[in-house]
Design a protein around this motif. Structure first.
Motif, PDB file in Angstrom:
ATOM      1  N   CYS A  13       0.835  -1.211   0.000  1.00  0.00           N
ATOM      2  CA  CYS A  13       0.000   0.000   0.000  1.00  0.00           C
ATOM      3  C   CYS A  13       0.869   1.260   0.000  1.00  0.00           C
ATOM      4  O   CYS A  13       0.577   2.226  -0.696  1.00  0.00           O
ATOM      5  CB  CYS A  13      -0.926   0.001   1.206  1.00  0.00           C
ATOM      6  SG  CYS A  13      -2.267  -1.192   1.077  1.00  0.00           S
ATOM      7  N   LEU A  14       1.934   1.237   0.789  1.00  0.00           N
ATOM      8  CA  LEU A  14       2.817   2.404   0.842  1.00  0.00           C
ATOM      9  C   LEU A  14       3.576   2.606  -0.469  1.00  0.00           C
ATOM     10  O   LEU A  14       3.893   3.737  -0.833  1.00  0.00           O
ATOM     11  CB  LEU A  14       3.797   2.274   2.001  1.00  0.00           C
ATOM     12  CG  LEU A  14       3.188   2.412   3.391  1.00  0.00           C
ATOM     13  CD1 LEU A  14       4.238   2.134   4.462  1.00  0.00           C
ATOM     14  CD2 LEU A  14       2.583   3.786   3.577  1.00  0.00           C
ATOM     15  N   LEU A  15       3.870   1.545  -1.183  1.00  0.00           N
ATOM     16  CA  LEU A  15       4.559   1.680  -2.463  1.00  0.00           C
ATOM     17  C   LEU A  15       3.679   2.370  -3.498  1.00  0.00           C
ATOM     18  O   LEU A  15       4.171   3.009  -4.419  1.00  0.00           O
ATOM     19  CB  LEU A  15       4.994   0.304  -2.979  1.00  0.00           C
ATOM     20  CG  LEU A  15       6.143  -0.366  -2.228  1.00  0.00           C
ATOM     21  CD1 LEU A  15       6.391  -1.761  -2.786  1.00  0.00           C
ATOM     22  CD2 LEU A  15       7.394   0.471  -2.314  1.00  0.00           C
ATOM     23  N   GLY A  16       2.367   2.232  -3.349  1.00  0.00           N
ATOM     24  CA  GLY A  16       1.440   2.855  -4.286  1.00  0.00           C
ATOM     25  C   GLY A  16       1.244   4.339  -4.040  1.00  0.00           C
ATOM     26  O   GLY A  16       0.696   5.045  -4.877  1.00  0.00           O
ATOM     27  N   CYS A  17       1.657   4.836  -2.886  1.00  0.00           N
ATOM     28  CA  CYS A  17       1.483   6.252  -2.560  1.00  0.00           C
ATOM     29  C   CYS A  17       2.495   7.096  -3.325  1.00  0.00           C
ATOM     30  O   CYS A  17       3.630   6.693  -3.539  1.00  0.00           O
ATOM     31  CB  CYS A  17       1.674   6.477  -1.066  1.00  0.00           C
ATOM     32  SG  CYS A  17       0.431   5.665  -0.058  1.00  0.00           S
ATOM     33  N   THR A  18       2.051   8.273  -3.709  1.00  0.00           N
ATOM     34  CA  THR A  18       2.964   9.200  -4.366  1.00  0.00           C
ATOM     35  C   THR A  18       3.002  10.498  -3.574  1.00  0.00           C
ATOM     36  O   THR A  18       2.036  10.861  -2.911  1.00  0.00           O
ATOM     37  CB  THR A  18       2.516   9.510  -5.811  1.00  0.00           C
ATOM     38  OG1 THR A  18       1.192  10.064  -5.780  1.00  0.00           O
ATOM     39  CG2 THR A  18       2.521   8.260  -6.664  1.00  0.00           C
ATOM     40  N   THR A  19       4.091  11.189  -3.664  1.00  0.00           N
ATOM     41  CA  THR A  19       4.228  12.461  -2.971  1.00  0.00           C
ATOM     42  C   THR A  19       3.519  13.541  -3.776  1.00  0.00           C
ATOM     43  O   THR A  19       3.252  13.380  -4.969  1.00  0.00           O
ATOM     44  CB  THR A  19       5.713  12.835  -2.820  1.00  0.00           C
ATOM     45  OG1 THR A  19       6.256  13.051  -4.124  1.00  0.00           O
ATOM     46  CG2 THR A  19       6.487  11.754  -2.100  1.00  0.00           C
ATOM     47  N   PRO A  20       3.198  14.657  -3.152  1.00  0.00           N
ATOM     48  CA  PRO A  20       2.577  15.758  -3.888  1.00  0.00           C
ATOM     49  C   PRO A  20       3.444  16.242  -5.064  1.00  0.00           C
ATOM     50  O   PRO A  20       2.922  16.631  -6.102  1.00  0.00           O
ATOM     51  CB  PRO A  20       2.427  16.858  -2.836  1.00  0.00           C
ATOM     52  CG  PRO A  20       2.339  16.120  -1.544  1.00  0.00           C
ATOM     53  CD  PRO A  20       3.227  14.921  -1.716  1.00  0.00           C
ATOM     54  N   GLN A  21       4.777  16.181  -4.893  1.00  0.00           N
ATOM     55  CA  GLN A  21       5.660  16.604  -5.974  1.00  0.00           C
ATOM     56  C   GLN A  21       5.537  15.654  -7.167  1.00  0.00           C
ATOM     57  O   GLN A  21       5.529  16.093  -8.319  1.00  0.00           O
ATOM     58  CB  GLN A  21       7.115  16.649  -5.503  1.00  0.00           C
ATOM     59  CG  GLN A  21       7.411  17.734  -4.495  1.00  0.00           C
ATOM     60  CD  GLN A  21       7.056  17.333  -3.065  1.00  0.00           C
ATOM     61  OE1 GLN A  21       6.708  16.198  -2.792  1.00  0.00           O
ATOM     62  NE2 GLN A  21       7.113  18.297  -2.155  1.00  0.00           N
ATOM     63  N   GLN A  23       2.893  13.836  -7.921  1.00  0.00           N
ATOM     64  CA  GLN A  23       1.591  14.079  -8.514  1.00  0.00           C
ATOM     65  C   GLN A  23       1.614  15.328  -9.391  1.00  0.00           C
ATOM     66  O   GLN A  23       1.030  15.347 -10.479  1.00  0.00           O
ATOM     67  CB  GLN A  23       0.522  14.209  -7.434  1.00  0.00           C
ATOM     68  CG  GLN A  23       0.218  12.907  -6.726  1.00  0.00           C
ATOM     69  CD  GLN A  23      -0.748  13.084  -5.571  1.00  0.00           C
ATOM     70  OE1 GLN A  23      -1.081  14.200  -5.177  1.00  0.00           O
ATOM     71  NE2 GLN A  23      -1.197  11.972  -5.019  1.00  0.00           N
ATOM     72  N   ALA A  24       2.287  16.381  -8.918  1.00  0.00           N
ATOM     73  CA  ALA A  24       2.385  17.611  -9.698  1.00  0.00           C
ATOM     74  C   ALA A  24       3.143  17.365 -10.996  1.00  0.00           C
ATOM     75  O   ALA A  24       2.762  17.893 -12.051  1.00  0.00           O
ATOM     76  CB  ALA A  24       3.073  18.706  -8.878  1.00  0.00           C
ATOM     77  N   LEU A  25       4.208  16.570 -10.942  1.00  0.00           N
ATOM     78  CA  LEU A  25       4.964  16.251 -12.160  1.00  0.00           C
ATOM     79  C   LEU A  25       4.112  15.460 -13.155  1.00  0.00           C
ATOM     80  O   LEU A  25       4.173  15.697 -14.359  1.00  0.00           O
ATOM     81  CB  LEU A  25       6.230  15.473 -11.808  1.00  0.00           C
ATOM     82  CG  LEU A  25       7.352  16.285 -11.169  1.00  0.00           C
ATOM     83  CD1 LEU A  25       8.484  15.353 -10.714  1.00  0.00           C
ATOM     84  CD2 LEU A  25       7.868  17.339 -12.125  1.00  0.00           C
TER      85      LEU A  25
END
Length: 99
Positions: A13-21, A23-25
């Motif tokens: 589950c944690l591997l699927g998370c993305t940082t806001p940066q 997501q912005a990219l």
């Protein structure tokens, strides 16, 4: 054994998370793709390049293109497809595949 399965599931589950940066990219890359694909058509429609009306045109054309591709059918008989023949069946909401 249960703890191992739970911890492995947590890691996935944690591997699927993305940082806001990240997501912005991704969003910036998608916008660049849309501008390259639909920007010339909006210029031909008379909108000055890189203006707010031009950007609105790009977003509208991309949304229209995405809605044509999605193939969502609310018919209980499925979707009709491009050729006019039934390409899906079932009861409820169907999503056309391969359009």
């Amino acid at each position: 054994m249960r703890a191992l399965i739970l911890s492995a599931a947590s890691v996935f589950c944690l591997l699927g998370c993305t940082t806001p940066q990240e997501q912005a990219l991704k969003q910036q890359a998608e916008m660049n793709r849309m501008m390259a694909e639909f920007g010339p058509a909006c210029v031909q429609l008379g909108y000055p390049a890189n203006s707010d009306p031009w950007r609105n045109c790009v977003v509208q054309l991309a949304a229209k293109n995405d809605s044509k591709r999605s193939g969502v059918s609310t018919s209980i008989f499925g979707s009709w497809g491009r050729s006019g023949w039934g390409s899906g069946s079932g009861v409820g909401i169907g999503i056309g595949v391969g359009r």
